[in-house]
Design a protein around this motif. Structure first.
Motif, PDB file in Angstrom:
ATOM      1  N   GLN A 187       0.824  -1.213   0.000  1.00  0.00           N
ATOM      2  CA  GLN A 187       0.000   0.000   0.000  1.00  0.00           C
ATOM      3  C   GLN A 187       0.858   1.262   0.000  1.00  0.00           C
ATOM      4  N   PHE A 188       1.994   1.219   0.676  1.00  0.00           N
ATOM      5  CA  PHE A 188       2.882   2.382   0.726  1.00  0.00           C
ATOM      6  C   PHE A 188       3.671   2.537  -0.573  1.00  0.00           C
ATOM      7  N   ALA A 189       4.101   1.418  -1.158  1.00  0.00           N
ATOM      8  CA  ALA A 189       4.828   1.487  -2.418  1.00  0.00           C
ATOM      9  C   ALA A 189       3.955   2.121  -3.502  1.00  0.00           C
ATOM     10  N   VAL A 190       2.681   1.764  -3.523  1.00  0.00           N
ATOM     11  CA  VAL A 190       1.749   2.360  -4.488  1.00  0.00           C
ATOM     12  C   VAL A 190       1.709   3.872  -4.311  1.00  0.00           C
ATOM     13  N   GLN A 191       1.560   4.320  -3.076  1.00  0.00           N
ATOM     14  CA  GLN A 191       1.406   5.758  -2.819  1.00  0.00           C
ATOM     15  C   GLN A 191       2.689   6.535  -3.100  1.00  0.00           C
ATOM     16  N   PHE A 192       3.837   5.980  -2.710  1.00  0.00           N
ATOM     17  CA  PHE A 192       5.098   6.696  -2.943  1.00  0.00           C
ATOM     18  C   PHE A 192       5.434   6.758  -4.429  1.00  0.00           C
ATOM     19  N   ALA A 193       5.132   5.688  -5.172  1.00  0.00           N
ATOM     20  CA  ALA A 193       5.373   5.700  -6.616  1.00  0.00           C
ATOM     21  C   ALA A 193       4.465   6.718  -7.296  1.00  0.00           C
ATOM     22  N   LYS A 194       3.224   6.802  -6.831  1.00  0.00           N
ATOM     23  CA  LYS A 194       2.289   7.764  -7.399  1.00  0.00           C
ATOM     24  C   LYS A 194       2.723   9.195  -7.084  1.00  0.00           C
ATOM     25  N   GLN A 195       3.205   9.405  -5.868  1.00  0.00           N
ATOM     26  CA  GLN A 195       3.688  10.740  -5.492  1.00  0.00           C
ATOM     27  C   GLN A 195       4.885  11.162  -6.341  1.00  0.00           C
ATOM     28  N   ALA A 196       5.622  10.174  -6.847  1.00  0.00           N
ATOM     29  CA  ALA A 196       6.782  10.466  -7.699  1.00  0.00           C
ATOM     30  C   ALA A 196       6.374  10.729  -9.147  1.00  0.00           C
ATOM     31  N   GLY A 197       5.067  10.685  -9.416  1.00  0.00           N
ATOM     32  CA  GLY A 197       4.578  10.979 -10.756  1.00  0.00           C
ATOM     33  C   GLY A 197       4.594   9.794 -11.695  1.00  0.00           C
ATOM     34  N   CYS A 198       4.592   8.591 -11.142  1.00  0.00           N
ATOM     35  CA  CYS A 198       4.646   7.384 -11.958  1.00  0.00           C
ATOM     36  C   CYS A 198       3.252   6.816 -12.229  1.00  0.00           C
ATOM     37  N   HIS A 199       3.161   5.997 -13.261  1.00  0.00           N
ATOM     38  CA  HIS A 199       1.967   5.214 -13.543  1.00  0.00           C
ATOM     39  C   HIS A 199       2.117   3.922 -12.748  1.00  0.00           C
ATOM     40  N   VAL A 200       1.120   3.587 -11.913  1.00  0.00           N
ATOM     41  CA  VAL A 200       1.272   2.474 -10.974  1.00  0.00           C
ATOM     42  C   VAL A 200       0.311   1.332 -11.287  1.00  0.00           C
ATOM     43  N   ILE A 201       0.881   0.123 -11.369  1.00  0.00           N
ATOM     44  CA  ILE A 201       0.122  -1.110 -11.532  1.00  0.00           C
ATOM     45  C   ILE A 201       0.226  -1.860 -10.201  1.00  0.00           C
TER      46      ILE A 201
END
Length: 404
Positions: A212-226
């Motif tokens: 759950q945290f990896a999803v949020q941190f990747a999204k905060q970095a401006g990435c497209h998250v799967i």
């Protein structure tokens, strides 16, 4: 400042104080009693406790008596004397303890083969300070709320080094999720992910404690998250925290979906499952892709602890894509720990970080309450039923017996 010392059998005294580090009396508005001598033998048999409630003479804790990846086989509940904090230590009454997939790696003796049973179980806890040593009293006082990352958390009381304790605003399980799960995602992606805006990130077991945290941190970095998950409920949760493409692998073929929707591959994989999922992740890497291994839960319950992996062609696959596989083990990155916790605490305060907690409320036998429920909680996690971080409520909030 009025200081009381605990003296037992002529051993070194440790401080037990009811005075806060800011110089005000802990019992606000109550006139302090007359100053006592530095060594007060009348108090040699008990602590000065939070809000006047007494500390019992004994407690329960979970102890590893046999090395085994089977938690129920390895661990038993024992009743022991309440431990005494040393000079630079805190005695914490645990309110909540975190359950991790790695708990059974610990019971199997995989982290440090030199450590032999019996030893205490549990990695992380949060609760109130109910006793402390003289040096520790310069930073903490009785009644402070703290969290910690260290062994022995599956217990009603734990002695914790003051320097390894983390002050928290309140004893809430949400803060507990940061200690291992949140810190692993934050530091791994920051130090090993090399995330760049616009990249594609795949998170396996995305609705779990650290996913759950990896999803949020990747999204905060401006990435497209799967994010991969096992139920539609989890897929809905992932969407709510910013996941662009949740994939329920019980209803969709993960390999086919990735090939069809992401033909150029994924730039970063945050991987915790291992085995066939790790093989798929390797095959799905884009040119210059980075795969971060933070665990391989699919193998933890086996005798070796390692899931089968077809790695014969791995060098060729990495070379052809200039890709890399990077391992991450939190204890190797403790120099980053303070900054990570501080940053995540600020995110929580600003409402920018979701910390989903699963205390078993929806499980068949109900909420995880009391040390005995740790066994159920471990089974629950390994059955893949959790949504978010699995947390056990070790004890209810303390009730003051003070009549002041």
């Amino acid at each position: 400042m009025s200081t009381l010392l605990l003296v037992r059998n002529g051993r070194r005294a440790v401080s037990l104080t009811g005075v806060g580090r800011r110089g005000t009396d802990a019992l606000s508005g109550v006139h302090p009693v007359a100053r006592r001598s530095i060594i007060d033998l009348s108090y040699s048999a008990h602590f000065m406790d939070f809000q006047g409630s007494s500390i019992p003479s004994s407690m329960k804790k979970l102890v590893v008596n046999k090395l085994s990846p089977n938690f129920r086989e390895a661990v038993s509940t024992q009743t022991v004397a309440i431990p005494t904090p040393g000079d630079a230590e805190l005695l914490v009454r645990n309110r909540f303890a975190g359950v991790n997939a790695s708990d059974i790696n610990y019971t199997a003796g995989r982290y440090d083969p030199s450590v032999k049973p019996p030893f205490d179980a549990g990695f992380e806890g949060i609760g109130e300070v109910v006793g402390l040593g003289l040096s520790a009293s310069s930073s903490y006082t009785v009644g402070d709320t703290v969290a910690y990352f260290g062994s022995g958390a599956f217990a009603e009381y734990t002695v914790v080094p003051a320097k390894e304790s983390v002050p928290v605003p309140a004893v809430k399980p949400e803060f507990l999720t940061l200690l291992v799960s949140g810190a692993t995602a934050y530091i791994a992606l920051k130090r090993l992910g090399d995330l760049t805006k616009g990249e594609t990130v795949l998170v396996t077991a995305a609705a779990g404690g650290t996913g759950q945290f990896a999803v949020q941190f990747a999204k905060q970095a401006g990435c497209h998250v799967i994010g991969t998950c096992s139920t539609n409920e989890k897929a809905g949760f992932l969407k709510s925290i910013g996941c662009d493409r949740p994939i329920n692998y019980t209803q969709e073929d993960l390999a086919k979906t990735l090939r069809k929707e992401y033909p150029q591959g994924v730039d970063v994989v945050y991987e915790s499952v291992g085995g066939s999922v790790l093989e798929l992740a390797v095959n799905s890497l884009a040119t210059k892709g980075r795969l971060i291994v933070i665990g391989f839960i699919s193998g933890y319950q086996t005798a070796s602890g390692i899931p089968h992996f077809k790695g014969g062609t791995l060098p060729v696959k990495l070379l052809q894509k200039s890709a890399s596989i990077r391992g991450f083990f939190l204890p190797h990155f403790l120099s980053d720990y303070k900054e990570a916790l501080g940053s995540m605490m600020k995110m929580i305060a600003k409402g920018k970080l979701v910390c989903e907690v699963d205390c078993g409320d929806m499980s068949e036998e109900g909420r995880f309450v009391g040390l005995e429920s740790v066994f159920r909680a471990v089974d629950y996690l390994y059955a893949g039923k959790n949504l978010g971080k699995v947390v056990v409520e070790v004890a209810p909030p303390p009730v003051s017996n003070s009549k002041l």
